[in-house]
Design a protein around this motif. Structure first.
Motif, PDB file in Angstrom:
ATOM      1  N   HIS A   1       0.810  -1.214   0.000  1.00  0.00           N
ATOM      2  CA  HIS A   1       0.000   0.000   0.000  1.00  0.00           C
ATOM      3  C   HIS A   1       0.848   1.272   0.000  1.00  0.00           C
ATOM      4  CE1 HIS A   1      -3.508  -2.505   0.592  1.00  0.00           C
ATOM      5  NE2 HIS A   1      -2.913  -3.077   1.610  1.00  0.00           N
ATOM      6  N   TRP A   2       1.849   1.317   0.858  1.00  0.00           N
ATOM      7  CA  TRP A   2       2.667   2.519   0.976  1.00  0.00           C
ATOM      8  C   TRP A   2       3.875   2.431   0.051  1.00  0.00           C
ATOM      9  CZ3 TRP A   2       0.986   6.788   3.187  1.00  0.00           C
ATOM     10  CH2 TRP A   2      -0.076   6.689   4.097  1.00  0.00           C
ATOM     11  N   HIS A   3       4.043   3.472  -0.755  1.00  0.00           N
ATOM     12  CA  HIS A   3       5.176   3.561  -1.669  1.00  0.00           C
ATOM     13  C   HIS A   3       6.107   4.665  -1.172  1.00  0.00           C
ATOM     14  CE1 HIS A   3       3.232   0.964  -4.693  1.00  0.00           C
ATOM     15  NE2 HIS A   3       2.125   1.524  -4.251  1.00  0.00           N
ATOM     16  N   VAL A   4       7.377   4.349  -1.087  1.00  0.00           N
ATOM     17  CA  VAL A   4       8.366   5.288  -0.567  1.00  0.00           C
ATOM     18  C   VAL A   4       9.132   5.919  -1.714  1.00  0.00           C
ATOM     19  CG1 VAL A   4      10.400   5.570   0.889  1.00  0.00           C
ATOM     20  CG2 VAL A   4       8.602   3.958   1.562  1.00  0.00           C
ATOM     21  N   LEU A   5       9.159   7.243  -1.735  1.00  0.00           N
ATOM     22  CA  LEU A   5      10.032   7.985  -2.638  1.00  0.00           C
ATOM     23  C   LEU A   5      11.164   8.540  -1.786  1.00  0.00           C
ATOM     24  CD1 LEU A   5       6.964   8.309  -3.750  1.00  0.00           C
ATOM     25  CD2 LEU A   5       7.960  10.050  -5.224  1.00  0.00           C
ATOM     26  N   ALA A   6      12.400   8.325  -2.202  1.00  0.00           N
ATOM     27  CA  ALA A   6      13.517   8.753  -1.372  1.00  0.00           C
ATOM     28  C   ALA A   6      14.697   9.189  -2.226  1.00  0.00           C
ATOM     29  CB  ALA A   6      13.939   7.634  -0.421  1.00  0.00           C
ATOM     30  N   LEU A   7      15.487  10.086  -1.652  1.00  0.00           N
ATOM     31  CA  LEU A   7      16.714  10.560  -2.287  1.00  0.00           C
ATOM     32  C   LEU A   7      17.907   9.931  -1.584  1.00  0.00           C
ATOM     33  CD1 LEU A   7      15.845  14.354  -2.680  1.00  0.00           C
ATOM     34  CD2 LEU A   7      15.957  12.653  -4.503  1.00  0.00           C
ATOM     35  N   PHE A   8      18.860   9.443  -2.385  1.00  0.00           N
ATOM     36  CA  PHE A   8      20.035   8.757  -1.861  1.00  0.00           C
ATOM     37  C   PHE A   8      21.311   9.429  -2.356  1.00  0.00           C
ATOM     38  CE2 PHE A   8      16.706   5.662  -1.569  1.00  0.00           C
ATOM     39  CZ  PHE A   8      17.010   4.880  -0.465  1.00  0.00           C
ATOM     40  N   GLU A   9      22.310   9.411  -1.491  1.00  0.00           N
ATOM     41  CA  GLU A   9      23.649   9.828  -1.896  1.00  0.00           C
ATOM     42  C   GLU A   9      24.316   8.691  -2.667  1.00  0.00           C
ATOM     43  OE1 GLU A   9      25.321  13.011   1.277  1.00  0.00           O
ATOM     44  OE2 GLU A   9      25.355  10.919   1.934  1.00  0.00           O
ATOM     45  N   PRO A  10      25.380   8.991  -3.429  1.00  0.00           N
ATOM     46  CA  PRO A  10      26.066   7.930  -4.186  1.00  0.00           C
ATOM     47  C   PRO A  10      26.536   6.777  -3.303  1.00  0.00           C
ATOM     48  CG  PRO A  10      26.784  10.079  -4.950  1.00  0.00           C
ATOM     49  CD  PRO A  10      25.932  10.329  -3.742  1.00  0.00           C
ATOM     50  N   GLN A  11      26.899   7.081  -2.042  1.00  0.00           N
ATOM     51  CA  GLN A  11      27.374   6.027  -1.143  1.00  0.00           C
ATOM     52  C   GLN A  11      26.234   5.177  -0.586  1.00  0.00           C
ATOM     53  OE1 GLN A  11      27.884   9.258  -0.819  1.00  0.00           O
ATOM     54  NE2 GLN A  11      30.084   9.658  -1.067  1.00  0.00           N
TER      55      GLN A  11
ATOM     56  N   ALA B   1      23.546   6.434   1.370  1.00  0.00           N
ATOM     57  CA  ALA B   1      22.826   7.016   2.503  1.00  0.00           C
ATOM     58  C   ALA B   1      21.536   7.670   2.015  1.00  0.00           C
ATOM     59  CB  ALA B   1      23.702   8.043   3.213  1.00  0.00           C
ATOM     60  N   CYS B   2      20.458   7.450   2.743  1.00  0.00           N
ATOM     61  CA  CYS B   2      19.170   8.061   2.413  1.00  0.00           C
ATOM     62  C   CYS B   2      19.089   9.417   3.116  1.00  0.00           C
ATOM     63  CB  CYS B   2      18.031   7.161   2.872  1.00  0.00           C
ATOM     64  SG  CYS B   2      16.396   7.765   2.420  1.00  0.00           S
ATOM     65  N   VAL B   3      18.838  10.486   2.339  1.00  0.00           N
ATOM     66  CA  VAL B   3      18.873  11.835   2.907  1.00  0.00           C
ATOM     67  C   VAL B   3      17.503  12.509   2.925  1.00  0.00           C
ATOM     68  CG1 VAL B   3      21.288  12.148   2.289  1.00  0.00           C
ATOM     69  CG2 VAL B   3      19.510  12.854   0.672  1.00  0.00           C
ATOM     70  N   ALA B   4      16.513  11.935   2.246  1.00  0.00           N
ATOM     71  CA  ALA B   4      15.172  12.512   2.249  1.00  0.00           C
ATOM     72  C   ALA B   4      14.187  11.439   1.800  1.00  0.00           C
ATOM     73  CB  ALA B   4      15.084  13.723   1.322  1.00  0.00           C
TER      74      ALA B   4
ATOM     75  N   ARG C   1       2.606  10.742   4.054  1.00  0.00           N
ATOM     76  CA  ARG C   1       3.075  10.745   5.431  1.00  0.00           C
ATOM     77  C   ARG C   1       4.604  10.702   5.455  1.00  0.00           C
ATOM     78  NH1 ARG C   1       1.859   4.587   7.765  1.00  0.00           N
ATOM     79  NH2 ARG C   1       3.449   3.512   6.521  1.00  0.00           N
ATOM     80  N   LEU C   2       5.150  11.037   6.616  1.00  0.00           N
ATOM     81  CA  LEU C   2       6.580  10.885   6.905  1.00  0.00           C
ATOM     82  C   LEU C   2       7.471  11.570   5.870  1.00  0.00           C
ATOM     83  CD1 LEU C   2       6.586   7.146   8.087  1.00  0.00           C
ATOM     84  CD2 LEU C   2       6.551   9.209   9.502  1.00  0.00           C
ATOM     85  N   ALA C   3       7.129  12.813   5.531  1.00  0.00           N
ATOM     86  CA  ALA C   3       7.989  13.598   4.645  1.00  0.00           C
ATOM     87  C   ALA C   3       9.090  14.238   5.477  1.00  0.00           C
ATOM     88  CB  ALA C   3       7.179  14.670   3.925  1.00  0.00           C
ATOM     89  N   GLY C   4      10.333  13.968   5.139  1.00  0.00           N
ATOM     90  CA  GLY C   4      11.417  14.519   5.939  1.00  0.00           C
ATOM     91  C   GLY C   4      12.746  14.526   5.218  1.00  0.00           C
ATOM     92  N   VAL C   5      13.618  15.419   5.669  1.00  0.00           N
ATOM     93  CA  VAL C   5      14.970  15.557   5.125  1.00  0.00           C
ATOM     94  C   VAL C   5      15.952  15.455   6.285  1.00  0.00           C
ATOM     95  CG1 VAL C   5      16.576  17.078   3.901  1.00  0.00           C
ATOM     96  CG2 VAL C   5      14.157  17.028   3.240  1.00  0.00           C
ATOM     97  N   ALA C   6      17.038  14.751   6.072  1.00  0.00           N
ATOM     98  CA  ALA C   6      18.062  14.630   7.110  1.00  0.00           C
ATOM     99  C   ALA C   6      18.539  16.019   7.530  1.00  0.00           C
ATOM    100  CB  ALA C   6      19.238  13.806   6.591  1.00  0.00           C
ATOM    101  N   PRO C   7      18.711  16.267   8.829  1.00  0.00           N
ATOM    102  CA  PRO C   7      19.150  17.594   9.290  1.00  0.00           C
ATOM    103  C   PRO C   7      20.405  18.098   8.582  1.00  0.00           C
ATOM    104  CG  PRO C   7      18.482  16.247  11.153  1.00  0.00           C
ATOM    105  CD  PRO C   7      18.456  15.346   9.952  1.00  0.00           C
TER     106      PRO C   7
END
Length: 293
Positions: free
Chosen positions: A50-60, A62-65, A87-93
């Motif tokens: 049901h829940w689909h995650v969209l996320a941004l990753f660094e080349p190494q 690490a998930c940053v958003a 839900r759960l929209a966030g960016v690493a500090p």
């Protein structure tokens, strides 16, 4: 760690919409949630359908958003409708101030449009200003308060454990009636199970009417949070089984199926909507917290 499937490049970041399909990417995303929200939702043993995650990753790797979206079935004025939920929209500090949140939201909105064009989008937030620039507007929900009815004599409700409640939820899933015909989540078994597992409500089973009642008790007031049953029992039946001494009742959903009069009371839950507000949500309503996202 291998990079998750790359579905877009935003140098030096990559966008993935298949995070939960990749165990390493899912672990990196879970670390982001822990850092940003101090919370990681429970997941099924297989990727959540049901829940689909969209996320941004660094080349190494690490998930940053990240952000989650889902198609949500609703019952509105007796008709089955569809909305999208976020839900759960966030960016690493460490990565804030770089425009990543806007990038994430733009892609999430596009993904919602692909899955359910023209459907309204719902989300809960404590920071309304963050989302108004993306076209969201506050949507006030209401609790419903009234006097306790004279109880219908019935057998006392039987307290059940959380594990028993989950079994009852699963058993009722195919035939569960919407708790309200004005406004309710249709189905929502996975959301209900997760919220019961992660919270600590009172749980009681009414054997006479084959109904699970999720509730709270506050001195002379009883708060009905949700009802799981093939046929929704009346308020008099519920009071007779749960709390014959209650003086006042509050429901966290429209009480149109309870044969009980109540006054709507605004309750700021942080719900926002993007798109046309359905008529059923222009009148006092509330989606039960047990099906919240």
């Amino acid at each position: 760690m291998s990079n998750p499937r790359n579905e877009g490049s935003f140098s030096p970041f990559s966008l993935s919409q298949n995070v939960l399909d990749d165990p390493q990417a899912a672990d990196a995303y879970a670390r982001l949630l822990q850092e940003v929200f101090d919370f990681v939702p429970r997941r099924a043993p297989v990727p959540d359908p049901h829940w689909h995650v969209l996320a941004l990753f660094e080349p190494q790797g690490a998930c940053v958003a990240g952000i989650e979206i889902a198609k949500l079935g609703l019952v509105l004025d007796g008709e089955e409708r569809v909305a999208m939920a976020m839900r759960l929209a966030g960016v690493a500090p460490s990565h804030r101030g770089r425009g990543l949140f806007r990038t994430l939201m733009d892609h999430a909105l596009a993904a919602c449009a692909q899955r359910a064009a023209a459907a309204p989008i719902l989300l809960y937030t404590e920071d309304e200003a963050l989302y108004t620039r993306f076209g969201f507007a506050p949507l006030v929900q209401h609790a419903f308060v009234g006097l306790a009815l004279s109880p219908t004599p019935s057998a006392a409700a039987r307290p059940v454990s959380r594990a028993e409640a989950i079994e009852l939820i699963d058993r009722h899933a195919p035939s569960r009636a919407p708790v309200s015909l004005q406004c309710a989540v249709r189905g929502g078994t996975d959301l209900l199970r997760a919220n019961v597992e992660e919270s600590d409500p009172r749980l009681a089973f009414l054997d006479a009417v084959d109904a699970l009642v999720i509730y709270e008790r506050e001195e002379a007031e009883i708060v009905i949070v949700d009802i799981v049953a093939a046929v929704i029992p009346t308020m008099a039946t519920i009071i007779g089984a749960l709390a014959p001494d209650a003086r006042r009742v509050r429901t966290l959903f429209p009480p149109d199926r309870l044969a009980w009069d109540a006054t709507p009371v605004p309750d700021d839950t942080g719900l926002m909507i993007r798109g046309e507000v359905p008529p059923a949500m222009r009148r006092p309503f509330m989606l039960p917290p047990t099906t919240g996202f």
